[in-house]
Design a protein around this motif. Structure first.
Motif: not given
Ligand code: C3B
Length: 871
Positions: A590-595, A636-642, A679-681, A698-701
């Motif tokens: 799951t890619l953790f994409d954080i802003q 569109y593989p697994r991703k959580v948008s934080i 997922k979005v949180y 983060s994997d990505l920010s």
């Protein structure tokens, strides 16, 4: 050093000299005595909070010993002192940081127990952890008891906090000066998707990290009038300011320990107190209640931090805060200088004062007033001293963030200061006229007083430039921009040398060692640096490059990341009322994409959430047109948008963005069809201590501001230092991050700053042509898909793009943003080795962004200050 103690008594003082604790046993003894004596508790009622208090008191005792020695040493050696004036210090928690930085006196060999004392990179943290365990507590739980010292809004305040850490670490004789707000930045609650602000009364359980200096009280005046009845007519002559209202500034000191040094510097925060002076007029009129109330009002000056980031509201109380703090600090600085008996002309050799943005600009005027009115120096001699003393850091080019104060308001609150400002302006404009004769336009453009017919305003940035010898921006691109835009005329007047760049930095002690102990450990093992010397010399990290493609090392690297992602998943679960948002089973894929940062239109959280909506719509469309969930997962593989961050309470659009994120989360997270692939949180109440958990995960920010708007950014550096990759625009420090870590290791997109003006200009004449995918997103938002109760809820957001000129260029950057996000997925999910290589190389080359480097640059190029090292 002077002392009141007679020579014959000093032996006794030395005999009973206080000692630091050095071993766990000595710590335990201290701890228990603080539980009993300081807290008046015991074995039978010592809870985690009491244990936190007692631990902090014990650690503080050690720091105070070094603090005293440091102050003595700095006084005796007499080097140049640096004062960092900042209205914000976003310190976060102190205890864990102190455990990492603190020195004990005994080396391991002295007691023969390597595990018990601080030695070879084994910070006091490990020793205390063990001791706490022996005493029946868990260090992690104890640390959690500490409230954040949240005396700041965002980047500017956190920068000041990183700077005091690096100043102490570099052994610079440097103090921070700020305000001791009773309420820091508000705590953010999310209720039904909306931000709700609640007061942060952080001093509720007394603060073990502050030392109240009841003996240091500075009287501060406001209002009143200027008296020159002694025959003097000129405002240049010494004048009496007869103050109307008087309050006291009381000092509260926080010890700031350096890393691997016994230097402990000081952060002095001022608190407003009523005076004990007696108002006879009130007394005579018999209005006792009213005179008490008036006294109580004094405390309101330091009651609350203004919660705006990159925005100035122009409230009288804010100006009062600024003057109160500048006057108290200047008084303190001058008092210390005068003890030495050096001539005034040497003031700039003894003292450098750095202005963190324009908030402390009144300090320039206050020093001029002290020198002219109180010390009776000639006006021009005084002004020469002032200029040589001050330097100013600019942190933004955005108009709404540039401070201006109405002349009327300033003159009412500070009548003498307004006179001095007019005189400064007069002499400045005379010089401009000499250099560029008859250029009336220029004169009016650079005048400190903006003469917009109706209300005249004091332009604080111009005053700061004119009263300083150096002006710096906070990243290369930004420093270039200020020279070609807002301060262009001043470059013409003063020449380019007055303007310089010092790219921001962050302290690796807090943002690597403290926030990410697992990564720190892997690094010190891998580069064979058991003493953690790399935290002082980050160039040592380049060693890691060797292992960038090493499969065994990549696995360890990845394991650390997964550990940190789980840690964040736990935090999110806790914040989400005990309900998991993130599927732990698949966390590795799951890619953790954080802003996470303040919510601001220029930072473009709206671009991010529109991108999320686009992804969701694409997934849905694939399913609707008969695609299988496997096919969707492949595309569109697994991703959580934080997301996370606070909006200023009065910032309507920013608050609406928060609501949109939460509304999208509500829909996406509950859509069974997409099976947890997205997922979005929104993390409520983002702050420093949460950042310490979030950043390493983060994997990505995302650092996706409209090009030319983000002066530097510092969280971009924090994420890179923790092995996260970046998706970003060519803005602020992203540019230098790219240079340092290599363009292969960052995902850049979007328009360049040189094109922004033209794009904006064009939007004024015709509404932007929306790229198809963005049009679909906006249509969906407007259809009420995320606001079934109120279809129009988000219209201001979509309208601002469609009809109001799209000032932040969302439409111009959208396609390149989503294309770049596709690339991110591709590398993360199809080429993990490549991803890990990029991650490792990023950390290997992040050294430049240590705030130690940054402070050395300030010391060398702006302050001309040298370290004062302990023997
Ligand atoms: C911020 C800027 O917005 C950031 O780009 C920058 O990294 C930091 O300052 C530190 O230099 N900033 C802020 O937090 N508050 C302001 N009023 C102006 C700038």
């Amino acid at each position: 050093i002077e002392t009141k103690i007679p020579v014959q008594s000093r032996e006794l003082w030395n005999k009973h000299k206080v000692q630091k604790f050095n071993t766990s046993e000595e710590f335990e003894e201290k701890f228990i005595s603080h539980v009993e004596w300081t807290l008046a508790r015991s074995l039978y009622n010592c809870d985690d909070l009491a244990a936190y208090q007692a631990t902090s008191q014990s650690v503080r005792d050690n720091l105070v010993i070094d603090w005293n020695k440091t102050q003595q040493r700095q006084t005796v050696r007499g080097g140049k002192r640096v004062y960092y004036l900042s209205l914000e210090f976003l310190m976060g928690r102190a205890l864990d940081n102190a455990l990492i930085n603190m020195r004990t006196d005994t080396s391991a060999q002295d007691v023969g127990k390597t595990d018990q004392v601080l030695t070879k990179g084994n910070t006091s943290r490990e020793m205390i952890r063990q001791a706490m365990k022996d005493l029946g507590f868990k260090l992690e739980d104890i640390l959690e008891q500490e409230p954040d010292a949240a005396l700041g809004n965002g980047g500017l305040g956190r920068l000041a906090a990183c700077f005091v850490d690096s100043l102490a670490t570099g052994n610079f004789p440097a103090w921070g000066y700020g305000l001791r707000y009773q309420y820091g930045i508000f705590a953010q609650k999310i209720i039904n998707g909306y931000q709700v602000e609640t007061p942060d009364y952080w001093l509720n359980f007394s603060n073990p990290w502050e030392i109240e200096r009841a003996e240091i009280q500075v009287p501060i005046n406001f209002y009143g009038y200027v008296d020159r009845t002694n025959g003097e007519q000129s405002t240049l002559a010494p004048s009496d300011w007869i103050g109307g209202e008087r309050v006291l500034a009381m000092a509260h000191d926080m010890p700031i320990p350096g890393f691997k040094t016994s230097t402990v510097n000081n952060l002095r925060l001022w608190n407003a107190k009523p005076t004990t002076e007696f108002d006879f007029s009130k007394f005579n009129s018999g209005d006792y209640k009213n005179s008490v109330e008036q006294q109580q009002r004094a405390e309101s000056i330091t009651a609350v931090l203004y919660p705006n980031d990159n925005f100035e509201q122009g409230k009288e109380l804010r100006l009062k805060q600024q003057y109160f703090w500048c006057a108290a600090s200047l008084h303190d600085i001058v008092r210390r200088f005068k003890k030495n008996g050096r001539p005034w002309s040497e003031f700039p050799d003894a003292i450098a004062i750095q202005l963190n943005d324009t908030h402390p600009t009144l300090a320039i005027v206050e020093l001029q007033r002290i020198l002219v009115d109180l010390e009776k120096l000639d006006w021009h001699l005084a002004w020469d001293i002032v200029i040589k003393t001050f330097a100013y850091t600019n942190h933004t080019v955005m108009q709404e963030a540039l401070e201006k104060w109405p002349v009327g308001l300033l003159g009412h609150l500070l009548p003498r200061h307004l006179e001095i400002i007019f005189d400064i302006n007069w002499f400045f404009l005379q010089n401009v006229e000499k250099k560029f004769p008859h250029d009336m336009e220029l004169l009016s453009r650079v005048s400190i007083i903006e003469d917009a017919s109706s209300d005249r305003q004091v332009r604080m940035a111009f005053l700061a430039i004119i009263g300083s010898h150096k002006v710096n921006g906070v990243a290369e691109l930004h420093s270039d921009l200020i020279k070609t835009t807002i301060f262009q005329d001043f470059v013409k007047i003063y020449g380019a040398n007055k303007f310089t760049n010092v790219t921001n930095g962050i302290t690796p002690r807090r943002w690597l060692k403290q926030a990410n102990p697992k990564l720190a450990q892997l690094i010190s093992e891998t580069i064979n640096d058991p003493n953690d010397d790399y935290l002082l010399d980050m160039s040592k990290l380049t060693e890691l490059s060797k292992y960038a493609e090493d499969a065994g090392f990549q696995k360890k690297w990845n394991d650390v990341k997964q550990f940190n992602k789980l840690r964040l998943a736990d935090l999110i679960k806790r914040l989400n009322g005990g309900v998991d948002v993130i599927d732990r089973e698949h966390i590795r894929n799951t890619l953790f994409d954080i802003q996470v940062k303040r919510i601001h239109e220029y930072k473009r959280q709206q671009l991010n959430i529109f991108g999320v909506i686009h992804r969701y719509l694409e997934m849905k469309e694939m399913l609707q047109s008969g695609g299988s969930i496997e096919e969707v997962a492949n595309r569109y593989p697994r991703k959580v948008s934080i997301f996370g961050g606070k909006s200023a309470p009065g910032y309507y659009m920013a608050k609406l963005i928060i609501k949109l994120v939460n509304s999208v989360a509500e829909v996406v997270n509950n859509d069974a069809e997409i099976q947890d692939l997205l997922k979005v949180y929104f993390i409520p109440d983002y702050n420093v201590s949460k950042a310490e958990i979030i950043t390493p995960a983060s994997d990505l920010s995302e650092h996706i501001s409209t090009a030319g708007t983000e002066a530097s950014g510092t969280s971009n550096m924090k994420f890179v230092m923790n092995g996260g990759l970046i998706i970003g625009t060519v803005d602020g420090a992203n540019v230098e991050i790219t240079r340092e870590i290599g363009e292969d290791n960052i995902f850049l997109f979007g328009n360049l700053s040189e094109n922004v003006d033209e794009l904006r200009y064009n939007h004024q004449f015709h509404n932007p042509e929306l790229p198809k995918p963005l049009k679909r997103v906006l249509d969906t938002v407007e259809s009420g898909a995320f606001s079934p109760q109120n279809h129009h809820e988000f219209k201001p957001l979509t309208d601002s793009i469609k009809y109001h000129g799209d000032y932040y260029l969302v439409s111009d950057d959208f396609e390149s943003y989503i294309a770049t996000q596709d690339l991110v997925d591709e590398v993360y999910h199809k080429n993990k080795k490549e991803w890990l290589k990029k991650s490792i190389l990023s950390v290997a080359n992040v050294g430049f962004f240590s705030s130690d480097r940054c402070i050395e640059e300030y010391a060398e190029t702006i302050w001309n200050a040298e370290p004062v090292k302990p023997e």
